[in-house]
Design a protein around this motif. Sequence first.
Motif, PDB file in Angstrom:
ATOM      1  N   GLU A   6      92.591  46.750 -23.799  1.00 46.78           N
ATOM      2  CA  GLU A   6      91.670  45.759 -23.244  1.00 46.78           C
ATOM      3  C   GLU A   6      92.419  44.462 -22.880  1.00 46.78           C
ATOM      4  O   GLU A   6      92.149  43.833 -21.857  1.00 46.78           O
ATOM      5  N   HIS A  10      93.719  40.837 -19.366  1.00 43.97           N
ATOM      6  CA  HIS A  10      93.963  39.384 -19.418  1.00 43.97           C
ATOM      7  C   HIS A  10      95.430  39.041 -19.126  1.00 43.97           C
ATOM      8  O   HIS A  10      95.783  37.886 -18.988  1.00 43.97           O
ATOM      9  N   ASP A  13      98.258  38.721 -14.749  1.00 44.18           N
ATOM     10  CA  ASP A  13      99.172  37.850 -14.012  1.00 44.18           C
ATOM     11  C   ASP A  13     100.648  38.199 -14.227  1.00 44.18           C
ATOM     12  O   ASP A  13     101.514  37.725 -13.494  1.00 44.18           O
ATOM     13  N   LYS A  14     100.936  39.055 -15.198  1.00 45.08           N
ATOM     14  CA  LYS A  14     102.341  39.469 -15.408  1.00 45.08           C
ATOM     15  C   LYS A  14     102.891  40.198 -14.182  1.00 45.08           C
ATOM     16  O   LYS A  14     104.091  40.126 -13.907  1.00 45.08           O
ATOM     17  N   GLU A  17     104.949  38.120 -11.778  1.00 45.01           N
ATOM     18  CA  GLU A  17     106.184  37.449 -12.193  1.00 45.01           C
ATOM     19  C   GLU A  17     107.348  37.658 -11.226  1.00 45.01           C
ATOM     20  O   GLU A  17     108.158  36.769 -11.032  1.00 45.01           O
ATOM     21  N   GLU A  70      75.879  40.347 -15.158  1.00 50.33           N
ATOM     22  CA  GLU A  70      75.774  38.898 -14.945  1.00 50.33           C
ATOM     23  C   GLU A  70      75.209  38.549 -13.568  1.00 50.33           C
ATOM     24  O   GLU A  70      74.901  37.395 -13.306  1.00 50.33           O
TER      25      GLU A  70
ATOM     26  N   ARG B  12      92.257  30.033 -22.278  1.00 53.19           N
ATOM     27  CA  ARG B  12      93.384  30.426 -21.443  1.00 53.19           C
ATOM     28  C   ARG B  12      93.208  29.711 -20.119  1.00 53.19           C
ATOM     29  O   ARG B  12      92.160  29.753 -19.509  1.00 53.19           O
ATOM     30  N   GLY B  14      94.576  30.165 -17.275  1.00 50.64           N
ATOM     31  CA  GLY B  14      94.662  30.944 -16.047  1.00 50.64           C
ATOM     32  C   GLY B  14      96.044  30.976 -15.407  1.00 50.64           C
ATOM     33  O   GLY B  14      96.304  31.793 -14.546  1.00 50.64           O
ATOM     34  N   LYS B  15      96.928  30.079 -15.825  1.00 55.78           N
ATOM     35  CA  LYS B  15      98.267  30.101 -15.223  1.00 55.78           C
ATOM     36  C   LYS B  15      99.137  31.123 -15.947  1.00 55.78           C
ATOM     37  O   LYS B  15      99.000  31.331 -17.139  1.00 55.78           O
ATOM     38  N   PRO B  16     100.054  31.746 -15.227  1.00 59.06           N
ATOM     39  CA  PRO B  16     100.874  32.773 -15.847  1.00 59.06           C
ATOM     40  C   PRO B  16     101.833  32.212 -16.896  1.00 59.06           C
ATOM     41  O   PRO B  16     102.244  31.059 -16.818  1.00 59.06           O
ATOM     42  N   ALA B  17     102.147  33.028 -17.869  1.00 55.85           N
ATOM     43  CA  ALA B  17     103.186  32.754 -18.864  1.00 55.85           C
ATOM     44  C   ALA B  17     102.893  31.561 -19.766  1.00 55.85           C
ATOM     45  O   ALA B  17     103.775  31.069 -20.439  1.00 55.85           O
ATOM     46  N   SER B 250      85.881  37.562 -26.933  1.00 55.93           N
ATOM     47  CA  SER B 250      85.728  37.702 -25.485  1.00 55.93           C
ATOM     48  C   SER B 250      84.552  36.865 -24.981  1.00 55.93           C
ATOM     49  O   SER B 250      84.611  36.282 -23.887  1.00 55.93           O
ATOM     50  N   ARG B 254      84.759  33.804 -22.421  1.00 55.84           N
ATOM     51  CA  ARG B 254      83.909  33.829 -21.220  1.00 55.84           C
ATOM     52  C   ARG B 254      83.224  32.470 -21.028  1.00 55.84           C
ATOM     53  O   ARG B 254      83.145  31.951 -19.918  1.00 55.84           O
TER      54      ARG B 254
END
Lengths: 109, 337
Positions: A6, A10, A13-14, A17, A70, B12, B14-17, B250, B254
């Motif tokens: 799961e 999240h 975005d990896k 890279e 939703e 989080r 939202g930006k990577p890493a 979660s 949200r």
Amino acid sequence: MSYYEEQDLHNFDKVGEHAPELYEKFMAWYQACQEEGALSKREKALIGLAVAVTIQCPYCIDAFTNSSLESGSNMEQMTEAMHLASAIRGGASLIHGVQAHNAHDKISM
Amino acid sequence: MTKNPLIQIQRRNGKPALPDSRVSFDEHLKMQDLDLRASKIEILQLNVGKLCNQACKHCHVDASPTRTEIIGRETIDHCLEVMRKHSIPTLDITGGAPELIPDFRYLVTEAKNSGALVMVRHNLTVMFEENQKDLPDFFAENAVEVVSSLPYFQEQQTDAQRGSGVFEKSVEALKHLNAVGYGVEQGLVLNLVYNPVGAFLPPEQASIEADFRRELRKRYGIEFNNLFTITNMPIARFLDWLRSSGNEQSYMNRLVNSFNPATVEGLMCRNTLSVDWLGNLYDCDFNQMLEIPVNVSNAQHISEFDVRELEGRRIATNSHCFGCTAGSGSSCGGAVG
């Protein structure tokens, strides 16, 4: 531990890279597709769910189940959407039976 | 009962890493350059107690038939006096099931006689309890604005949240309210409340209102005025369910990730003062349940009401406040953003 976790959703975005520009373009496209347009957000969420089930993507199934709820859909409506997509997939297999008929007829007396 | 007002939510960005960070609601407001303060008090929301004929799975009050906390006449009179003296235009009565309180009808008629608009958060099924059959007529005589929870227009979802048999009784109750003119005649307002049956945000209010209107009319011939969407607050019984079902993290994410700064201006805590069955003052019914008092030094009880201290006070916040600012926002009057 399985291939599908799961948390992986999240960490999407990896995949950006090593090709951030492509990832950003993909995300912009992906998000724009889900905005209200000629189709409502609810209709788009149901399409997304139906496709997700058809391509058997567990991440997409999670995401589009959420967005369907939703946007006001209920399980009856979601189930009808999933049946339609699955029936099309089944039909797409079955229609190839005509090719079997064609092949049979070609080589048979 | 679960009470953990200090819980913080992982956010989080939202930006990577970047690692998950912990940002409180107050810090979140500061990051957006927002200041959450009370304005003029326009609504006194009185929670008359925790006694209820139902025990809904999402109830932030932990109300049930076994609860014994109910308001007394002295506290009611303090509230009525404050409303008259300061010309507070609206009394919003909630619970529990307010109708089960011995002084309920006294409270309604006295408030009405002093010129206030009276709203009652009426759970519909209480109409079938002993000595409550005439509630629709009583409501109509006092032009009470009725606000009733109906989480969905189908039985399965409604009963899953509010208990077996609740949907059928609710439909019957709505028919009784329609029969005396509620939702049909001008001045007899019947508003419904939708909240999600699970760990997700409500749909867009106008869209789900249209569904409710179409389906309730088609299936049962029921009419109503407006439908309000309300987000489930991650406190009390709903938080217990989030934890036992593995949805806490979660759901919290949200809420935080759906923070909408446009909702802050319209939050109900800005123009509402919440009072508990003992007369203590809070910024909202959720803070009341978490026992987070108003941020003032001398006016923490209705008997000490001081409008100069209360108006302009900084609202006391915590992680549950993300529930009111997520998406289109949430208040007792529905979406705010």
